[in-house]
Design a protein around this motif. Structure first.
Motif, PDB file in Angstrom:
ATOM      1  N   LEU A 192       0.821  -1.219   0.000  1.00 21.20           N
ATOM      2  CA  LEU A 192       0.000   0.000   0.000  1.00 21.20           C
ATOM      3  C   LEU A 192       0.850   1.262   0.000  1.00 21.20           C
ATOM      4  O   LEU A 192       0.649   2.168  -0.801  1.00 21.20           O
ATOM      5  CB  LEU A 192      -0.916   0.038   1.234  1.00 21.20           C
ATOM      6  N   SER A 193       1.796   1.287   0.938  1.00 28.66           N
ATOM      7  CA  SER A 193       2.533   2.536   1.166  1.00 28.66           C
ATOM      8  C   SER A 193       3.779   2.687   0.301  1.00 28.66           C
ATOM      9  O   SER A 193       4.204   3.806   0.026  1.00 28.66           O
ATOM     10  CB  SER A 193       2.941   2.644   2.636  1.00 28.66           C
ATOM     11  N   GLY A 194       4.385   1.580  -0.069  1.00 30.12           N
ATOM     12  CA  GLY A 194       5.613   1.643  -0.855  1.00 30.12           C
ATOM     13  C   GLY A 194       6.817   2.098  -0.045  1.00 30.12           C
ATOM     14  O   GLY A 194       7.860   2.410  -0.596  1.00 30.12           O
ATOM     15  N   ASN A 195       6.687   2.110   1.277  1.00 31.71           N
ATOM     16  CA  ASN A 195       7.739   2.605   2.144  1.00 31.71           C
ATOM     17  C   ASN A 195       7.825   1.684   3.363  1.00 31.71           C
ATOM     18  O   ASN A 195       6.833   1.503   4.072  1.00 31.71           O
ATOM     19  CB  ASN A 195       7.400   4.042   2.568  1.00 31.71           C
ATOM     20  N   ARG A 196       9.014   1.134   3.610  1.00 31.60           N
ATOM     21  CA  ARG A 196       9.179   0.173   4.703  1.00 31.60           C
ATOM     22  C   ARG A 196       8.868   0.782   6.063  1.00 31.60           C
ATOM     23  O   ARG A 196       8.180   0.176   6.888  1.00 31.60           O
ATOM     24  CB  ARG A 196      10.599  -0.397   4.691  1.00 31.60           C
ATOM     25  N   ASP A 197       9.356   1.993   6.315  1.00 35.55           N
ATOM     26  CA  ASP A 197       9.111   2.621   7.620  1.00 35.55           C
ATOM     27  C   ASP A 197       7.626   2.915   7.835  1.00 35.55           C
ATOM     28  O   ASP A 197       7.079   2.681   8.913  1.00 35.55           O
ATOM     29  CB  ASP A 197       9.924   3.910   7.749  1.00 35.55           C
ATOM     30  N   ARG A 198       7.002   3.421   6.808  1.00 39.50           N
ATOM     31  CA  ARG A 198       5.566   3.716   6.921  1.00 39.50           C
ATOM     32  C   ARG A 198       4.779   2.426   7.088  1.00 39.50           C
ATOM     33  O   ARG A 198       3.808   2.368   7.832  1.00 39.50           O
ATOM     34  CB  ARG A 198       5.090   4.477   5.685  1.00 39.50           C
ATOM     35  N   ALA A 199       5.204   1.367   6.394  1.00 39.04           N
ATOM     36  CA  ALA A 199       4.540   0.066   6.515  1.00 39.04           C
ATOM     37  C   ALA A 199       4.636  -0.446   7.951  1.00 39.04           C
ATOM     38  O   ALA A 199       3.650  -0.930   8.511  1.00 39.04           O
ATOM     39  CB  ALA A 199       5.151  -0.933   5.544  1.00 39.04           C
ATOM     40  N   ASP A 200       5.818  -0.324   8.553  1.00 39.86           N
ATOM     41  CA  ASP A 200       5.975  -0.759   9.945  1.00 39.86           C
ATOM     42  C   ASP A 200       5.086   0.053  10.879  1.00 39.86           C
ATOM     43  O   ASP A 200       4.501  -0.495  11.824  1.00 39.86           O
ATOM     44  CB  ASP A 200       7.444  -0.652  10.376  1.00 39.86           C
ATOM     45  N   ASP A 201       4.975   1.355  10.634  1.00 40.72           N
ATOM     46  CA  ASP A 201       4.090   2.189  11.451  1.00 40.72           C
ATOM     47  C   ASP A 201       2.631   1.753  11.303  1.00 40.72           C
ATOM     48  O   ASP A 201       1.880   1.714  12.274  1.00 40.72           O
ATOM     49  CB  ASP A 201       4.222   3.667  11.060  1.00 40.72           C
TER      50      ASP A 201
END
Length: 184
Positions: free
Chosen positions: A24-33
């Motif tokens: 969805l986010s395409g971003n590992r940090d945002r995905a973890d959040d």
């Protein structure tokens, strides 16, 4: 499902949640959040989970809703750490809008009843001309004509017509009429 088995199932779902959040986010940090927020919401709302249903689907629904909620919030937010943007913002006084509304409500009472009724059915209640014609037991062209004349007369009254006098009783009558039309 016991508390221990619920928590165990949450931990087992983390890899799937991470993969979905990353897609969805395409971003590992945002995905973890997102995963962290999803797990926190799941634990806080455990009583809403129906045992025997698909826990992973429930968690993915929470994650997806969280993602879209954050996206909607982000659209309205402006990065302004130094306050430059906030310094340019102004608030328009709302008194004029209130005065214009009271003038409109008073002017509405100056209209002939048939025009006022047609205008409220079309403009405030959102009925089609055909529906309004059926309610008023008249032809569609008659309703269109009444609405057109009502709008023209309101425009004339609101633009400073000498025969327009603001009347508190008329304002209250219009307010009551519009409330009934909107709540019907």
């Amino acid at each position: 499902m016991s508390e221990a088995s619920f928590k165990k199932a949450l931990v087992e779902a983390i890899p799937s949640l991470r993969a979905f959040a990353r897609s969805l986010s395409g971003n590992r940090d945002r995905a973890d959040d997102l995963v962290q927020e999803t797990l926190a919401k799941a634990i806080a709302n455990r009583e809403r989970y129906t045992p025997g249903t698909n826990l992973k689907a429930w968690l993915i629904t929470i994650l997806r809703n969280q993602y879209y909620t954050e996206g909607r919030k982000r659209k309205r937010e402006v990065a302004d750490s130094d306050g430059d943007h906030a310094a340019t913002l102004t608030a328009i006084p709302q008194q004029n809008g209130h005065l214009e509304l009271t003038d409109f409500l008073s002017a509405l009472q100056c209209l002939p009843e048939d025009q006022r009724e047609a205008l409220i059915l079309i403009g405030a209640s959102g009925f089609s001309y055909e529906e309004a014609a059926a309610m008023l037991d008249t032809r569609v062209g008659t309703v269109k004509s009444r609405v057109s004349r009502a709008r023209a007369r309101l425009e004339e009254l609101m633009s400073g017509s000498p025969d327009f006098v603001r009347d508190d009783a008329a304002i209250q009558a219009s307010t009551d009429m519009l409330n009934r039309a909107l709540n019907a």
